[in-house]
Scaffold this motif. Structure first.
Motif, mmCIF file in Angstrom:
data_model
loop_
_atom_site.group_PDB
_atom_site.id
_atom_site.type_symbol
_atom_site.label_atom_id
_atom_site.label_comp_id
_atom_site.label_asym_id
_atom_site.label_seq_id
_atom_site.Cartn_x
_atom_site.Cartn_y
_atom_site.Cartn_z
ATOM 1 N N LYS A 183 0.845 -1.188 0.000
ATOM 2 C CA LYS A 183 0.000 0.000 0.000
ATOM 3 C C LYS A 183 0.882 1.241 0.000
ATOM 4 O O LYS A 183 1.693 1.423 0.909
ATOM 5 N N GLU A 184 0.716 2.041 -1.056
ATOM 6 C CA GLU A 184 1.503 3.270 -1.180
ATOM 7 C C GLU A 184 2.998 2.997 -1.060
ATOM 8 O O GLU A 184 3.741 3.779 -0.455
ATOM 9 N N GLY A 185 3.421 1.848 -1.614
ATOM 10 C CA GLY A 185 4.846 1.530 -1.641
ATOM 11 C C GLY A 185 5.368 0.777 -0.441
ATOM 12 O O GLY A 185 6.566 0.474 -0.385
ATOM 13 N N TYR A 186 4.499 0.442 0.522
ATOM 14 C CA TYR A 186 4.943 -0.160 1.783
ATOM 15 C C TYR A 186 4.148 -1.428 2.118
ATOM 16 O O TYR A 186 2.989 -1.574 1.723
ATOM 17 N N ILE A 187 4.786 -2.319 2.878
ATOM 18 C CA ILE A 187 4.094 -3.422 3.545
ATOM 19 C C ILE A 187 4.021 -3.092 5.029
ATOM 20 O O ILE A 187 5.024 -2.696 5.642
ATOM 21 N N ASN A 188 2.837 -3.243 5.606
ATOM 22 C CA ASN A 188 2.648 -2.924 7.015
ATOM 23 C C ASN A 188 3.307 -3.961 7.922
ATOM 24 O O ASN A 188 3.550 -5.108 7.529
ATOM 25 N N LEU A 189 3.554 -3.541 9.148
ATOM 26 C CA LEU A 189 4.161 -4.397 10.171
ATOM 27 C C LEU A 189 3.399 -5.714 10.282
ATOM 28 O O LEU A 189 2.169 -5.727 10.394
ATOM 29 N N LEU A 190 4.123 -6.820 10.228
ATOM 30 C CA LEU A 190 3.506 -8.142 10.376
ATOM 31 C C LEU A 190 3.107 -8.342 11.839
ATOM 32 O O LEU A 190 3.906 -8.087 12.738
ATOM 33 N N SER A 191 1.890 -8.828 12.074
ATOM 34 C CA SER A 191 1.378 -8.869 13.450
ATOM 35 C C SER A 191 1.055 -10.265 13.959
ATOM 36 O O SER A 191 0.839 -10.446 15.159
ATOM 37 N N LYS A 192 1.022 -11.263 13.086
ATOM 38 C CA LYS A 192 0.678 -12.618 13.528
ATOM 39 C C LYS A 192 1.871 -13.262 14.240
ATOM 40 O O LYS A 192 3.027 -12.897 13.996
ATOM 41 N N PRO A 193 1.626 -14.240 15.121
ATOM 42 C CA PRO A 193 2.731 -14.886 15.840
ATOM 43 C C PRO A 193 3.726 -15.565 14.903
ATOM 44 O O PRO A 193 3.365 -16.026 13.808
ATOM 45 N N GLY A 194 4.977 -15.625 15.346
ATOM 46 C CA GLY A 194 6.024 -16.229 14.540
ATOM 47 C C GLY A 194 6.343 -15.380 13.333
ATOM 48 O O GLY A 194 6.324 -14.146 13.389
ATOM 49 N N LEU A 195 6.640 -16.032 12.216
ATOM 50 C CA LEU A 195 6.929 -15.293 10.991
ATOM 51 C C LEU A 195 5.682 -14.629 10.422
ATOM 52 O O LEU A 195 5.782 -13.676 9.650
ATOM 53 N N GLY A 196 4.509 -15.176 10.738
ATOM 54 C CA GLY A 196 3.258 -14.547 10.310
ATOM 55 C C GLY A 196 2.763 -14.992 8.959
ATOM 56 O O GLY A 196 1.805 -14.422 8.445
ATOM 57 N N VAL A 197 3.417 -16.018 8.365
ATOM 58 C CA VAL A 197 2.921 -16.552 7.097
ATOM 59 C C VAL A 197 2.335 -17.936 7.342
ATOM 60 O O VAL A 197 2.930 -18.762 8.030
ATOM 61 N N GLU A 198 1.161 -18.162 6.792
ATOM 62 C CA GLU A 198 0.488 -19.455 6.921
ATOM 63 C C GLU A 198 0.584 -20.174 5.579
ATOM 64 O O GLU A 198 0.089 -19.683 4.567
ATOM 65 N N ILE A 199 1.241 -21.325 5.588
ATOM 66 C CA ILE A 199 1.505 -22.057 4.353
ATOM 67 C C ILE A 199 0.369 -23.039 4.071
ATOM 68 O O ILE A 199 -0.101 -23.749 4.959
ATOM 69 N N ASP A 200 -0.054 -23.072 2.823
ATOM 70 C CA ASP A 200 -1.078 -24.005 2.371
ATOM 71 C C ASP A 200 -0.401 -25.355 2.111
ATOM 72 O O ASP A 200 0.177 -25.579 1.047
ATOM 73 N N GLU A 201 -0.464 -26.249 3.092
ATOM 74 C CA GLU A 201 0.267 -27.510 2.986
ATOM 75 C C GLU A 201 -0.310 -28.431 1.918
ATOM 76 O O GLU A 201 0.429 -29.223 1.308
ATOM 77 N N TYR A 202 -1.606 -28.345 1.681
ATOM 78 C CA TYR A 202 -2.173 -29.170 0.614
ATOM 79 C C TYR A 202 -1.561 -28.764 -0.727
ATOM 80 O O TYR A 202 -1.109 -29.613 -1.504
#
Length: 385
Positions: A339-358
């Protein structure tokens, strides 16, 4: 935090050219890492299998001790394969610890110094129409900065005709966007020392944001001549793998922007140390990341806690990602909205990315055998890619 004894390490070789790692603990808390040397996925996977003896059965929360053992536990140290293997393991350990404590990794690293991170992405194409078209696409997607290769294959001493071509694409972008778009230029180690200053002369009128890898890292001694020649910021570091590799150029003050890669330079633990070293020399950082979502999340967490981090590379839409893109393996791609050239602060626990294992397991059936091209000059001599 529950029982964080490490029980399993799984590897997933997936297109377009990535290797993902999953570490699972006895309590069921798991973390993701991205250990990869582009074009050497099987080699890195073999290295991880060799390192398992130091990891399985250990407490995942002891990140620093595990890092030291993985690095110092072998008589021969460093280099792209070993450090990339360590990087993926380290990322996963930080992911586990953040999830176990219910906080994002940047909180564990001391807390954020910024609420959003400036981003750039790649544009490519050899003809002017493609360059302009892709730049407009990236601007429409929210980016305010892009990067492109400065040259194709370059002879050790190239013709004036080839030199004059180099500035054409950035000239078009400046005419189209003015200075509303920041433009980084990647020399990609394709240029040898005799040509660097001449190319800088051609590019200087168009004010690139930086020049990346003006020479190969094995020729870093040439940076002292290049650095004093131009006011354009000099960036390098994607093929440097530890704080010891960065030590000399930081001490000499021959670089403005260092670019350690979170999947090559020892992971979150080591790149945070490299960032702090650079800060002591008043040198900035822009982590290299033409990779997947785990690598990008890892880089962002270090950016969020590093005062000298200035901009972050993203592989969203990069030309390498044919058929699969960085967001395709994610259940929560919105965390990487620009957004407007930026990614906002990640807020979820850990790295904050949820991988689709399927999707990941389906992609493993395809795998990849990616390798970078082999280029040759007109006379048959090898050309740097």
């Amino acid at each position: 935090m529950g029982n964080l004894t490490i029980e399993h390490i799984e590897l997933f070789t997936v297109p377009p050219r990535w290797l993902f790692l999953k570490i699972t603990t006895k309590s069921g808390v798991f973390g993701w890492g991205e250990p990869i040397v582009e074009g050497k996925a099987d080699t890195v996977a073999a290295c991880i299998h060799e390192l398992k003896q130091y990891v399985i059965g250990k407490d995942a929360s002891n990140i620093e001790d595990l890092w030291q053992v993985l690095y110092r536990g072998g008589f021969y140290r460093g280099g792209p394969i070993l450090m990339s293997a360590i990087s993926g393991i380290d990322q996963a350990l930080w992911d586990i610890k953040g999830k176990a404590l219910g906080v994002p990794v940047h909180e564990l690293l001391g807390g954020a110094v910024r609420q959003k991170m400036k981003m750039y992405c790649w544009i490519g194409g050899d003809n002017p129409e493609v360059v302009l078209e892709q730049a407009h696409e990236k601007v429409a997607a929210g980016f305010k900065a892009v990067k492109m290769n400065a040259t194709g294959a370059m002879e050790w001493v190239s013709s004036v005709k080839d030199v004059k071509k180099v500035a054409h694409n950035i000239k078009l972008l400046r005419e189209e966007f003015g200075f509303d778009l920041d433009i980084g230029l990647d020399f990609h180690g394709r240029v040898h020392k005799p040509m660097v200053k001449r190319l800088i002369d051609e590019l200087l009128p168009y004010n690139p944001l930086f020049i990346e890898e003006p020479v190969l890292p094995e020729n870093n001694e040439a940076l002292k001549h290049i650095y004093s020649y131009s006011s354009i910021p000099i960036a390098t570091g994607e093929r440097m793998f530890s704080r010891w590799d960065f030590k000399d150029i930081l001490h000499q003050g021959v670089v403005d922007i260092i670019q350690p890669d979170l999947s090559h330079a020892g992971g979150i633990s080591e790149v945070r140390r490299i960032a702090a070293m650079a800060e002591a020399y008043d040198i900035t950082m822009a982590p290299h990341c033409p990779l997947g979502p785990i690598a990008l999340a890892s880089a962002l967490h270090v950016d969020f806690v590093s005062a000298n981090a200035v901009i972050q590379e993203s592989s969203i839409g990069i030309h390498y990602n044919k058929g699969y893109d960085i967001l395709d393996y994610m259940l929560n791609p919105e965390v990487f909205d620009v957004k407007e050239g930026y990614i906002n602060l990640l807020s979820k626990p850990g790295l904050g990315v949820e991988i689709d294992e399927y999707k990941l397991k389906e992609a493993v059936k395809i795998g990849h055998k990616w390798a970078n091209p082999i280029w040759r000059h007109e006379d048959g001599n090898f050309a740097e890619w």
